[in-house]
Scaffold this active site. Sequence first.
Site, PDB file in Angstrom:
ATOM      1  NE  ARG A  10      -0.643   0.263   4.967  1.00 30.93           N
ATOM      2  CZ  ARG A  10      -1.071   0.887   6.044  1.00 30.93           C
ATOM      3  NH1 ARG A  10      -2.129   1.666   5.978  1.00 30.93           N
ATOM      4  NH2 ARG A  10      -0.445   0.742   7.205  1.00 30.93           N
ATOM      5  CD  GLU A  58     -16.890   2.920   0.364  1.00 29.59           C
ATOM      6  OE1 GLU A  58     -16.209   2.890   1.409  1.00 29.59           O
ATOM      7  OE2 GLU A  58     -18.142   3.037   0.371  1.00 29.59           O
ATOM      8  CG  PHE A  83     -15.045  -0.740   2.344  1.00 35.46           C
ATOM      9  CD1 PHE A  83     -16.020  -1.533   2.933  1.00 35.46           C
ATOM     10  CD2 PHE A  83     -14.062  -0.204   3.156  1.00 35.46           C
ATOM     11  CE1 PHE A  83     -16.017  -1.780   4.303  1.00 35.46           C
ATOM     12  CE2 PHE A  83     -14.037  -0.438   4.516  1.00 35.46           C
ATOM     13  CZ  PHE A  83     -15.023  -1.230   5.094  1.00 35.46           C
ATOM     14  CG  HIS A 109      -6.006  -1.838   4.490  1.00 32.56           C
ATOM     15  ND1 HIS A 109      -5.506  -0.791   3.745  1.00 32.56           N
ATOM     16  CD2 HIS A 109      -5.706  -1.566   5.784  1.00 32.56           C
ATOM     17  CE1 HIS A 109      -4.934   0.087   4.545  1.00 32.56           C
ATOM     18  NE2 HIS A 109      -5.035  -0.361   5.800  1.00 32.56           N
ATOM     19  CG  ASP A 117      -8.582  -3.090  10.614  1.00 33.27           C
ATOM     20  OD1 ASP A 117      -8.254  -2.690  11.747  1.00 33.27           O
ATOM     21  OD2 ASP A 117      -8.347  -2.445   9.574  1.00 33.27           O
ATOM     22  NE  ARG A 167      -3.170  -2.307   9.245  1.00 30.60           N
ATOM     23  CZ  ARG A 167      -3.963  -2.451  10.292  1.00 30.60           C
ATOM     24  NH1 ARG A 167      -4.840  -3.437  10.330  1.00 30.60           N
ATOM     25  NH2 ARG A 167      -3.881  -1.613  11.305  1.00 30.60           N
TER      26      ARG A 167
END
Length: 312
Positions: A10, A58, A83, A109, A117, A167
């Site tokens: 990322r 989004e 997402f 991610h 998460d 990530r």
Amino acid sequence: MSEVKKIATRESYGNALVEVGKENPNVVVLDADLAAATKTGTFKKVFPERHIDCGIAECNMTGIAAGLATTGKIPFISSFAMFAAGRNFEQIRNSIGYPHLNVKIGATHAGISVGEDGASHQCNEDIALMRTIPGMVVVCPSDDVEAKAAVKAAVEHEGPVYLRFGRLAVPVINDKPDYKFELGKGVVLREGKDLTIVATGLPVAESLAAAEMLAKDGIDAKVINIHTIKPLDEELIVAAAKETGKVVTVEEHSVIGGLGGAVCETLSEKAPTPVLRIGVNDRFGESGAAVALLHKYGLDAEGIYNKIKAWV
């Protein structure tokens, strides 16, 4: 021995956006209120007038990008994979895929290495979703070098591209003078005669380490890095299957519909070969430290080694 450099892809994505932004004034970046996490904030600092924060919307972001693409811009839309690909699937399909617009999707991610998460954010289904959209290119780079090359290649490619980033910091394995990135072409990282390990993304470095462990047991494994899952390098995979007689796929994604599915589809039609799929086995992730989760799900070098050893 010097310590291996590790960088999260990322981070590479954010840095690469700045590089392509300097080269091409048509590159614009859209984010869904996650610029700090997706690292598109790096681009925003250099080109604030070419960065649009669409908020936690989004689907709206995708519609805006589609409109920008019709004017000759090259939009990158960014969010977490869950997402960008999951919540956003219908908009990507109908607003980008169907009209075949020149929009790039930077999904960060991805996979269980999102860690703490938890299951709601650990997207292990995105490759499967994006593969089904006609004309969509799907890329999952293995390290910093490859991630930057993938972003540049996406800009040069005319049409929609899905780019999958992680990530967790991963080893830089492609920092070599002869490294060449080409969409749709796999890279042989290690020769071997007993079986072929076909890996993508984060597990590529782990698969190389697993191959070295297997070598100590007298098992000579060929390792192929498949950074482009669609279009798949069918020629390379078929040749390797015929050469070694066994194939193992490794991915930080569900074993259903991702790299393993793509490889099995190809081999079943062109070179029927025994295949072991290593990935997330039809289950959701869970909260925990990324490294610990990779170990629990058998996606670190030790886990990959153990599964292959038991299989052969």
